[in-house]
Design an enzyme around this catalytic site. Sequence first.
Site, PDB file in Angstrom:
ATOM      1  CB  CYS A  87     -26.146  -4.703  -0.342  1.00  0.00           C
ATOM      2  SG  CYS A  87     -27.166  -3.230  -0.634  1.00  0.00           S
ATOM      3  CG  ASP A 123      11.874 -11.836  -1.111  1.00  0.00           C
ATOM      4  OD1 ASP A 123      10.901 -11.067  -1.206  1.00  0.00           O
ATOM      5  OD2 ASP A 123      11.905 -12.977  -1.619  1.00  0.00           O
ATOM      6  CB  SER A 131       4.104  -6.483   9.417  1.00  0.00           C
ATOM      7  OG  SER A 131       3.528  -5.368  10.078  1.00  0.00           O
ATOM      8  CG  HIS A 180      -6.527  -3.557   8.196  1.00  0.00           C
ATOM      9  ND1 HIS A 180      -5.189  -3.467   7.888  1.00  0.00           N
ATOM     10  CD2 HIS A 180      -6.654  -3.030   9.441  1.00  0.00           C
ATOM     11  CE1 HIS A 180      -4.538  -2.912   8.901  1.00  0.00           C
ATOM     12  NE2 HIS A 180      -5.408  -2.642   9.851  1.00  0.00           N
ATOM     13  CD  GLN A 231      -0.180  -4.934   9.856  1.00  0.00           C
ATOM     14  OE1 GLN A 231       0.876  -5.453   9.496  1.00  0.00           O
ATOM     15  NE2 GLN A 231      -0.226  -3.719  10.369  1.00  0.00           N
ATOM     16  CG  PHE A 255      -2.290  -0.547   0.913  1.00  0.00           C
ATOM     17  CD1 PHE A 255      -3.411   0.260   0.903  1.00  0.00           C
ATOM     18  CD2 PHE A 255      -2.449  -1.890   0.607  1.00  0.00           C
ATOM     19  CE1 PHE A 255      -4.663  -0.244   0.600  1.00  0.00           C
ATOM     20  CE2 PHE A 255      -3.689  -2.410   0.309  1.00  0.00           C
ATOM     21  CZ  PHE A 255      -4.802  -1.584   0.304  1.00  0.00           C
ATOM     22  NE  ARG A 256      -0.188   3.511   5.195  1.00  0.00           N
ATOM     23  CZ  ARG A 256      -0.927   4.597   5.133  1.00  0.00           C
ATOM     24  NH1 ARG A 256      -0.457   5.683   4.540  1.00  0.00           N
ATOM     25  NH2 ARG A 256      -2.142   4.624   5.650  1.00  0.00           N
TER      26      ARG A 256
END
Length: 243
Positions: A131, A232, A192, A123, A105, A35-36
């Site tokens: 809906c 990694d 993380s 999350h 996460q 994400f960041r």
Amino acid sequence: MKHDLETLKHIIDSSNRITFFTGAGVSVASGVPDFRSMGGLFDEISKDGLSPEYLLSRDYLEDDPEGFINFCHKRLLFVDTMPNIVHDWIAKLERNQQSLGIITQNIDGLHSDAGSQHVDELHGTLNRFYCNVCHKSYTKSDVIDRTLKHCDNCGGAIRPDIVLYGEMLDQPTIIRALNKIEHADTLVVLGSSLVVQPAAGLISHFKGDNLIIINKDRTPYDSDATLVIHDDMVSVVKSLMTE
């Protein structure tokens, strides 16, 4: 590195109540953008002209339901992603009854896709949709196969079952996560940075024997860990499985 792998293998083999805590780094090898990080999902979302925080917020869903669901279909479905060797390794340890389960996460649902049964998704998950009006449930397959954006029951916007900015984390999920951490003999953190709260604060509740952190970058908990590997995840797990 070889010594670290031997230590890791020894700890894993001698543990029978392992809890895994996973972040975005685990899924990068599956094609899910972090994400960041530079070039990650937030950078891609910024190209849409609005802030990532707003596009992923409850406010945007309420202000512009049509825009929100179009954004989700464009950026969040991850149609072609598959679990990688790290997801598979974790699932195997659960099948071998060495693991209490996973706290993640991530919202990609890849742990469940790999066969893990005990997954607490802090999350939420993109494997479930509902809906926003009548709360009818839909699967990811429903949404993808039918390009489904509106509820066939009431016409409301179909949203992913993820925690948006402006929404609270699910408390039963937090309680289950705490229980896994408090009862673990070994806690393995994978991919993380351990800086996002309140999720990362869960780590402080671990009182077991071994805290293992495998992450490319340093974390605030490195000094507390039994073993830290800055590498990694895929490379580490591949090496571990050939030891």
